[in-house]
Design a protein around this motif. Structure first.
Motif, PDB file in Angstrom:
ATOM      1  N   TRP A 121     -61.452  -9.306  36.682  1.00 20.86           N
ATOM      2  CA  TRP A 121     -62.166  -8.403  37.651  1.00 20.86           C
ATOM      3  C   TRP A 121     -61.985  -7.016  37.196  1.00 20.86           C
ATOM      4  CZ3 TRP A 121     -65.443 -10.668  40.445  1.00 20.86           C
ATOM      5  CH2 TRP A 121     -65.295 -12.088  40.852  1.00 20.86           C
ATOM      6  N   VAL A 122     -63.196  -6.252  37.075  1.00 18.13           N
ATOM      7  CA  VAL A 122     -63.346  -4.911  36.570  1.00 18.13           C
ATOM      8  C   VAL A 122     -64.323  -4.244  37.416  1.00 18.13           C
ATOM      9  CG1 VAL A 122     -64.121  -3.507  34.553  1.00 18.13           C
ATOM     10  CG2 VAL A 122     -63.063  -5.520  34.091  1.00 18.13           C
ATOM     11  N   GLU A 123     -63.713  -2.965  37.524  1.00 17.36           N
ATOM     12  CA  GLU A 123     -64.482  -1.928  38.533  1.00 17.36           C
ATOM     13  C   GLU A 123     -64.398  -0.575  37.988  1.00 17.36           C
ATOM     14  OE1 GLU A 123     -63.177  -0.723  42.629  1.00 17.36           O
ATOM     15  OE2 GLU A 123     -61.645  -2.249  42.246  1.00 17.36           O
ATOM     16  N   HIS A 124     -65.541   0.028  38.032  1.00 16.29           N
ATOM     17  CA  HIS A 124     -65.528   1.544  37.473  1.00 16.29           C
ATOM     18  C   HIS A 124     -66.397   2.535  38.234  1.00 16.29           C
ATOM     19  CE1 HIS A 124     -65.698   4.241  33.848  1.00 16.29           C
ATOM     20  NE2 HIS A 124     -66.907   4.316  34.261  1.00 16.29           N
ATOM     21  N   GLN A 125     -65.790   3.605  38.203  1.00 14.32           N
ATOM     22  CA  GLN A 125     -66.342   4.590  38.907  1.00 14.32           C
ATOM     23  C   GLN A 125     -66.655   5.925  37.961  1.00 14.32           C
ATOM     24  OE1 GLN A 125     -63.756   3.294  41.035  1.00 14.32           O
ATOM     25  NE2 GLN A 125     -65.302   1.754  41.361  1.00 14.32           N
ATOM     26  N   GLY A 126     -67.719   6.213  37.462  1.00 14.93           N
ATOM     27  CA  GLY A 126     -67.725   7.521  36.519  1.00 14.93           C
ATOM     28  C   GLY A 126     -69.069   8.234  36.553  1.00 14.93           C
ATOM     29  N   GLU A 127     -69.155   9.024  35.713  1.00 11.76           N
ATOM     30  CA  GLU A 127     -70.042  10.002  35.623  1.00 11.76           C
ATOM     31  C   GLU A 127     -71.506   9.276  35.666  1.00 11.76           C
ATOM     32  OE1 GLU A 127     -71.735  14.043  33.488  1.00 11.76           O
ATOM     33  OE2 GLU A 127     -69.846  13.208  32.803  1.00 11.76           O
ATOM     34  N   TYR A 128     -71.773   8.206  34.591  1.00 15.75           N
ATOM     35  CA  TYR A 128     -72.803   7.708  34.491  1.00 15.75           C
ATOM     36  C   TYR A 128     -73.009   6.246  34.973  1.00 15.75           C
ATOM     37  CZ  TYR A 128     -73.462  11.768  31.352  1.00 15.75           C
ATOM     38  OH  TYR A 128     -73.482  12.742  30.803  1.00 15.75           O
ATOM     39  N   TYR A 129     -71.716   5.623  35.163  1.00 20.03           N
ATOM     40  CA  TYR A 129     -71.862   4.143  35.682  1.00 20.03           C
ATOM     41  C   TYR A 129     -70.676   4.139  36.713  1.00 20.03           C
ATOM     42  CZ  TYR A 129     -73.798   3.210  31.123  1.00 20.03           C
ATOM     43  OH  TYR A 129     -74.688   3.302  30.080  1.00 20.03           O
ATOM     44  N   ASP A 130     -71.201   3.460  37.953  1.00 25.75           N
ATOM     45  CA  ASP A 130     -70.388   3.023  39.064  1.00 25.75           C
ATOM     46  C   ASP A 130     -70.702   1.754  39.375  1.00 25.75           C
ATOM     47  OD1 ASP A 130     -69.324   3.145  41.499  1.00 25.75           O
ATOM     48  OD2 ASP A 130     -69.844   5.377  42.133  1.00 25.75           O
ATOM     49  N   PHE A 131     -69.814   0.780  39.439  1.00 25.04           N
ATOM     50  CA  PHE A 131     -69.847  -0.498  39.969  1.00 25.04           C
ATOM     51  C   PHE A 131     -68.857  -1.190  40.521  1.00 25.04           C
ATOM     52  CE2 PHE A 131     -69.104  -0.352  35.412  1.00 25.04           C
ATOM     53  CZ  PHE A 131     -67.849  -1.281  35.282  1.00 25.04           C
ATOM     54  N   PRO A 132     -69.028  -2.108  41.554  1.00 24.30           N
ATOM     55  CA  PRO A 132     -67.847  -2.611  42.301  1.00 24.30           C
ATOM     56  C   PRO A 132     -67.099  -3.681  41.114  1.00 24.30           C
ATOM     57  CG  PRO A 132     -69.888  -3.734  42.820  1.00 24.30           C
ATOM     58  CD  PRO A 132     -70.134  -2.576  42.102  1.00 24.30           C
ATOM     59  N   ALA A 133     -66.265  -4.373  41.748  1.00 22.54           N
ATOM     60  CA  ALA A 133     -65.494  -5.281  40.976  1.00 22.54           C
ATOM     61  C   ALA A 133     -66.339  -6.293  40.477  1.00 22.54           C
ATOM     62  CB  ALA A 133     -64.276  -6.128  41.766  1.00 22.54           C
ATOM     63  N   LEU A 134     -66.359  -6.904  39.229  1.00 21.02           N
ATOM     64  CA  LEU A 134     -67.414  -7.927  38.443  1.00 21.02           C
ATOM     65  C   LEU A 134     -66.340  -8.346  37.459  1.00 21.02           C
ATOM     66  CD1 LEU A 134     -68.446  -6.469  35.698  1.00 21.02           C
ATOM     67  CD2 LEU A 134     -69.851  -5.108  37.417  1.00 21.02           C
ATOM     68  N   GLN A 135     -66.839  -9.486  36.740  1.00 27.05           N
ATOM     69  CA  GLN A 135     -66.456 -10.053  35.570  1.00 27.05           C
ATOM     70  C   GLN A 135     -67.637 -10.477  34.778  1.00 27.05           C
ATOM     71  OE1 GLN A 135     -63.938 -13.241  35.658  1.00 27.05           O
ATOM     72  NE2 GLN A 135     -62.957 -12.973  37.666  1.00 27.05           N
ATOM     73  N   VAL A 136     -67.257 -10.324  33.485  1.00 25.90           N
ATOM     74  CA  VAL A 136     -67.978 -10.642  32.225  1.00 25.90           C
ATOM     75  C   VAL A 136     -67.139 -11.753  31.658  1.00 25.90           C
ATOM     76  CG1 VAL A 136     -69.310 -10.128  30.160  1.00 25.90           C
ATOM     77  CG2 VAL A 136     -69.393  -8.643  32.082  1.00 25.90           C
ATOM     78  N   SER A 137     -67.543 -13.008  31.572  1.00 26.95           N
ATOM     79  CA  SER A 137     -66.925 -14.137  31.011  1.00 26.95           C
ATOM     80  C   SER A 137     -67.775 -15.041  30.363  1.00 26.95           C
ATOM     81  CB  SER A 137     -66.343 -15.114  32.336  1.00 26.95           C
ATOM     82  OG  SER A 137     -65.213 -16.105  31.522  1.00 26.95           O
ATOM     83  N   PRO A 138     -67.238 -15.527  28.951  1.00 28.76           N
ATOM     84  CA  PRO A 138     -65.924 -15.230  28.570  1.00 28.76           C
ATOM     85  C   PRO A 138     -65.708 -13.663  28.061  1.00 28.76           C
ATOM     86  CG  PRO A 138     -66.961 -16.597  26.937  1.00 28.76           C
ATOM     87  CD  PRO A 138     -68.068 -16.275  28.057  1.00 28.76           C
ATOM     88  N   ALA A 139     -64.459 -13.518  27.947  1.00 29.49           N
ATOM     89  CA  ALA A 139     -63.910 -12.200  27.336  1.00 29.49           C
ATOM     90  C   ALA A 139     -62.731 -12.720  26.270  1.00 29.49           C
ATOM     91  CB  ALA A 139     -63.235 -11.208  28.537  1.00 29.49           C
ATOM     92  N   PRO A 140     -62.900 -11.617  25.116  1.00 28.07           N
ATOM     93  CA  PRO A 140     -61.927 -11.954  24.314  1.00 28.07           C
ATOM     94  C   PRO A 140     -60.717 -11.630  24.443  1.00 28.07           C
ATOM     95  CG  PRO A 140     -63.092  -9.917  23.791  1.00 28.07           C
ATOM     96  CD  PRO A 140     -63.664 -10.609  25.176  1.00 28.07           C
ATOM     97  N   GLY A 141     -60.279 -11.099  25.559  1.00 32.33           N
ATOM     98  CA  GLY A 141     -58.804 -10.853  25.756  1.00 32.33           C
ATOM     99  C   GLY A 141     -58.142  -9.990  24.930  1.00 32.33           C
ATOM    100  N   ARG A 142     -58.811  -9.216  23.919  1.00 33.25           N
ATOM    101  CA  ARG A 142     -58.166  -8.251  23.146  1.00 33.25           C
ATOM    102  C   ARG A 142     -59.236  -7.087  22.889  1.00 33.25           C
ATOM    103  NH1 ARG A 142     -59.108  -7.912  16.998  1.00 33.25           N
ATOM    104  NH2 ARG A 142     -61.515  -8.412  16.843  1.00 33.25           N
TER     105      ARG A 142
END
Length: 288
Positions: A153-174
């Motif tokens: 799960w990833v969430e982010h609050q920034g100057e240009y992007y602001d989004f709640p917890a979400l997943q992008v799968s599969p992820a490389p894990g590195r």
């Protein structure tokens, strides 16, 4: 020193065989170029030529990077891949995360993500992305990509992007290595904060000073002990002594010219193979 073959503007039907042959003769990797669209009217000045004119033409092929690199990864086993450079701030960060993460997985970690802020303001206007914000937007996108590549799960609050917890799968894990193109101070600092620098084309005598500047920035960011690639295209004909001298100055990889520059706008696959073989015989095998 390692060497990469530029496959920018190559005829699409020759891509797979050219990449397989590059692997066969000893190239470390291959890279593509990128533009989203090519406007009929380009008013922006190209920053890497004295006359401001770009080397590409509207009819030069820019196949989709992720489809193409996926095909190349399936056709090879050790060859690495990049883009020099992908115009990151034009794109949707979630789509980029999915494409790059999938490519890294399917290629077994052979992907290096080459990115740049872009120079063609006309292209940004068509995409509806503010050109003057592209650098800061790209920095924030890289931060988000690094989170998404880790998975979960990833969430982010920034100057240009602001989004709640979400997943992008599969992820490389590195952390996919991020290499940054561009020659101005902002681009060099951005490269120093990441994993490498892609030179757009430099005279050999200019390279040591640029590498030293990047090294200073890396020390400032306390990243001097981290792995760092410098893949630099030169504006002079390939020469073993020049490459060895630049390797001593910190350059990790050289580039074999795009075939458009070496052979003309169109050439046969056999001509390209002969050129790569000559480069391997005269340069690669003397710089190992």
């Amino acid at each position: 020193m390692k060497f990469w073959q530029a496959l920018t503007w190559i005829e699409p039907e020759q891509l797979l065989e050219a990449a397989k042959f590059a692997e066969e003769v000893g190239f470390e990797g291959v890279f593509l170029g990128d533009h989203g669209v090519y406007p009929q009217q380009v008013t922006a000045r190209y920053p890497y030529s004295t006359d401001g004119l770009p080397p590409m033409a509207p009819e030069d092929p820019y196949p989709d990077c992720w489809v193409t690199l996926g095909a190349l990864s399936a056709a090879t086993s050790t060859l690495k891949f990049s883009v020099s450079v992908y115009v990151l701030p034009l794109r949707n960060v979630f789509e980029v995360a999915r494409a790059t993460g999938s490519l890294d997985l399917f290629s077994d970690g052979r992907f290096l993500f080459g990115v740049g802020a872009g120079w063609m303001e006309d292209e940004f206007d068509i995409y509806g992305v503010p050109f003057r914000q592209r650098g800061k937007r790209m920095d924030e996108m890289i931060t988000i990509l690094r989170k998404l590549w880790q998975g979960g799960w990833v969430e982010h609050q920034g100057e240009y992007y602001d989004f709640p917890a979400l997943q992008v799968s599969p992820a490389p894990g590195r952390q996919v290595p991020v290499l940054v193109g561009g020659g101005n101070k902002a681009a060099l600092r951005r490269a120093a904060r990441n994993d490498g620098w892609l030179g757009a084309g430099s005279a050999p005598e200019e390279v040591p000073a640029v590498l030293q500047e990047i090294a200073q920035y890396r020390a400032e960011y306390q990243r001097q002990d981290q792995p760092f690639e410098t893949i630099v295209g030169l504006t002079t004909p390939p020469d073993v002594d020049t490459f060895k001298r630049l390797e001593a100055a910190g350059m990790t990889a050289g580039v074999s010219y795009p075939f458009k520059f070496a052979l003309g706008a169109r050439s046969s696959l056999d001509e390209k193979k002969r050129l790569m073989e000559q480069f391997a015989e005269s340069i690669i095998r003397h710089c190992r």
